[in-house]
Design an enzyme around this catalytic site. Structure first.
Site, mmCIF file in Angstrom:
data_model
loop_
_atom_site.group_PDB
_atom_site.id
_atom_site.type_symbol
_atom_site.label_atom_id
_atom_site.label_comp_id
_atom_site.label_asym_id
_atom_site.label_seq_id
_atom_site.Cartn_x
_atom_site.Cartn_y
_atom_site.Cartn_z
ATOM 1 N N TYR A 156 -78.097 -81.427 19.359
ATOM 2 C CA TYR A 156 -77.805 -80.772 20.636
ATOM 3 C C TYR A 156 -77.374 -81.746 21.729
ATOM 4 O O TYR A 156 -77.850 -81.677 22.853
ATOM 5 C CB TYR A 156 -78.989 -79.937 21.111
ATOM 6 C CG TYR A 156 -79.659 -79.121 20.033
ATOM 7 C CD1 TYR A 156 -78.903 -78.420 19.083
ATOM 8 C CD2 TYR A 156 -81.041 -79.028 19.953
ATOM 9 C CE1 TYR A 156 -79.513 -77.672 18.097
ATOM 10 C CE2 TYR A 156 -81.664 -78.273 18.965
ATOM 11 C CZ TYR A 156 -80.896 -77.598 18.034
ATOM 12 O OH TYR A 156 -81.503 -76.853 17.052
ATOM 13 N N HIS A 157 -76.424 -82.626 21.393
ATOM 14 C CA HIS A 157 -75.921 -83.597 22.362
ATOM 15 C C HIS A 157 -74.402 -83.556 22.481
ATOM 16 O O HIS A 157 -73.742 -84.601 22.419
ATOM 17 C CB HIS A 157 -76.365 -85.021 21.974
ATOM 18 C CG HIS A 157 -77.831 -85.215 21.944
ATOM 19 N ND1 HIS A 157 -78.435 -86.240 21.210
ATOM 20 C CD2 HIS A 157 -78.840 -84.560 22.565
ATOM 21 C CE1 HIS A 157 -79.736 -86.171 21.368
ATOM 22 N NE2 HIS A 157 -80.021 -85.163 22.192
ATOM 23 N N PRO A 158 -73.773 -82.396 22.663
ATOM 24 C CA PRO A 158 -72.311 -82.363 22.781
ATOM 25 C C PRO A 158 -71.835 -83.106 24.025
ATOM 26 O O PRO A 158 -72.461 -83.029 25.081
ATOM 27 C CB PRO A 158 -71.993 -80.869 22.869
ATOM 28 C CG PRO A 158 -73.233 -80.236 23.393
ATOM 29 C CD PRO A 158 -74.364 -81.045 22.819
#
Length: 557
Positions: A467-469
């Site tokens: 969850y690190h776009p």
């Protein structure tokens, strides 16, 4: 149906709340903050382990999914993003990680003056209220509480000892002089409560007369006069409204939201806009390109040592967990996304740490699902600086339709040896004496996968996003750059982007702390530009300049 302010900020997330606080600190600036989600009233937001409940809840989470991708066994992967005051800082795993100094020096080397580690460290420190006080690397008294974990479990201590036995040094502060090593995570929490940017930056200033906070306001597009942004069109309670910006429009909608808004406004790659039926206002090929994310490979080990699985699956112990939290704000309900952090190298040939571990004293198929019915822990490993690049592209001219997210994980072959090496390091830790005696078996993926080809297949089948776009409105001066080093949109006036999308390259770690730093630095630059403009106007004015009075801007929910 129309308002007029000085600054319009789109997105009340990790960046937007910081900007609203800092820009409205000057009472002569009228600031409006637009958030598509609602207030952060759910009690699960404020309980640290509440991310198990808030992720995948459409009231709080955008619930994005990537396009199906053959590189990850044809799967479509969940991408939770916060849709609430505080944004993803209200849903995330609370882990406070800045990355490596080389990350920011690299940004500067790419032509982004003012973004070296030496330049950005003061902004990390400015926002921070570190539990252990101020130091060379940490700040005290800032709006963001940063503390040690309030939970310890024996299996985590065994994991730390095992990492040291294979040569990974113990590190008491991976946000200090060096990142490399193993140790407990730092978290954005205080006395057992989550400390989102909504709580730390926005809540203390909600009564400012010059700050308007409008929730459930879905942005449709940026408004323009020629090549200058003039405001935002948004939907609130089914009514289309506009807000005009006398000074600037600031997009802080994240690595998915910001490029989507730009593309729906006619700013982006002509091919994408034409295919979606959007008139091209300003062709900017990099909008939505350069997408990067951390892909984690999750290994689960069954253990003889009891873990949190045993506690949460026992009704009596589960009740005691709730009682412990209610009485002392301690125990498993204070659990961040992981307990133990490791930053190390996938092979001895690597110059600096290129993989990160998140160790949890529990296991589940994925966040939001129940714990496995046996004792186990999770050892997740991700590649810190992937070479693979994806894209975010609108599908139609309807701004309420979700864009297509092409993550393109593992599409660059240079990523393959890193993920394979990461799995091998995880197994070496599990085989070290301090941990091996507590392990029954490798449950996921299973010890039958041995060769490099088989381990790459493991990465394709058993991986998830962490969850690190980032990177979809990259900062720079090359052909794909969207903003310059002052985060101003290239070719468009009075418009900036301030969020994870401006990262030219993904940082070596979790992204919440870096985004807060980006917003702190952006706020300083925005206010600096305003001061210079004011001085220029005063110097050029033939007569005395009378300051604009500030009316009560009011509040919205």
């Amino acid at each position: 149906m129309q308002q007029e302010v000085d600054y319009v900020i789109v997105g009340a997330g990790s960046a937007g709340c910081v900007l609203a606080n800092r820009l409205s600190a000057d009472p002569s600036n009228v600031v409006m903050l637009l958030e598509a989600g609602g207030p952060d009233k759910s009690p699960w937001i404020h309980i640290p382990v509440g991310y198990f409940k808030t992720m995948h809840d459409p009231e709080l989470d955008w619930c994005y999914r990537t396009e199906a991708d053959d590189a990850v066994a044809g799967r479509s992967i969940d991408w939770p993003r916060g849709k609430v005051l505080g944004g993803s800082s209200s849903l995330n795993g609370l882990l406070y990680v800045r990355g490596q100094r080389e990350d920011y020096d690299r940004w500067a080397e790419l032509g982004n003056a003012g973004w070296s580690y030496r330049d950005v460290l003061p902004y990390f420190k400015k926002s921070e209220d570190q539990e252990h006080g101020a130091s060379e690397y940490h700040g005290a008294g800032g709006p963001l509480k940063v503390s040690d974990l309030r939970l310890r479990r024996p299996i985590a201590d065994h994991f730390i000892a095992a990492a040291q036995e294979i040569g990974i040094p113990f590190n008491t502060d991976y946000n200090g002089a060096t990142q490399e090593g193993v140790g407990y995570f730092q978290q954005t929490a205080f006395k057992g409560l989550r400390w989102s940017t909504a709580k730390g930056f926005l809540k203390p200033v909600r009564d400012r007369r010059n700050l308007i906070v409008q929730t459930r306001a879905q942005t449709r597009k940026v408004l323009f006069n020629g090549k200058e942004a003039t405001g935002i069109e948004y939907v609130h309670e089914g009514v289309v409204k506009t807000v005009r910006a006398r000074v600037e429009v600031i997009l802080a909608a994240g690595a998915i939201g910001s490029p989507q808004i730009l593309q729906n406004s006619g700013v982006g790659p002509a091919r994408v806009l034409n295919n979606a039926g959007v008139q091209v206002r300003h062709e900017l090929p990099g909008v939505g390109r350069n997408l990067q994310d951390h892909l984690q490979v999750r290994l689960v080990f069954k253990t003889r040592e009891r873990t949190l699985n045993d506690e949460v699956n026992n009704p009596l112990k589960k009740a005691l967990i709730g009682l412990q939290y209610a009485l002392s704000r301690t125990g498993p309900l204070t659990l961040a996304a992981s307990q133990v952090a490791i930053f190390t190298r996938s092979s001895p040939d690597v110059a600096r740490p290129d993989i990160q571990f998140h160790m949890q004293p529990l296991s589940a198929d994925k966040p939001g699902q129940g714990a496995h019915p046996f004792s186990a822990f999770t050892s997740s490993v991700c590649q810190l600086r992937p070479h693979s690049r994806g894209s975010v592209e609108i599908r139609s001219n309807d701004p309420l339709n979700y864009p297509a997210i092409h993550a393109n994980y593992l599409s660059d072959e240079r990523d393959h040896p890193v993920v394979i090496g990461g799995i091998k390091v995880a197994r070496r830790i599990a085989a070290a004496p301090s941990l091996a005696k507590h392990i029954v078996s490798e449950f996921i993926p299973g010890s039958q996968y041995r060769t490099d080809a088989e381990l790459l297949d493991v990465a394709r089948k058993f991986s998830q996003s962490i969850y690190h776009p980032a990177g979809t409105c990259k900062m720079g001066s090359d052909a794909l750059a969207v903003v310059d080093e002052r985060l101003k949109l290239r070719g468009i006036g009075r418009l900036r982007v301030v969020d994870a999308s401006i990262m030219p390259e993904l940082v070596s770690g979790n992204t919440n702390a870096p985004v807060i730093m980006i917003a702190e630095k952006a706020a300083y630059m925005i206010l600096e530009d305003r001061r210079y403009q004011h001085v220029a106007r005063v110097e050029d004015a033939p007569e005395a300049v009378v300051a604009k009075p500030v009316a009560h801007a009011g509040q919205r929910d």
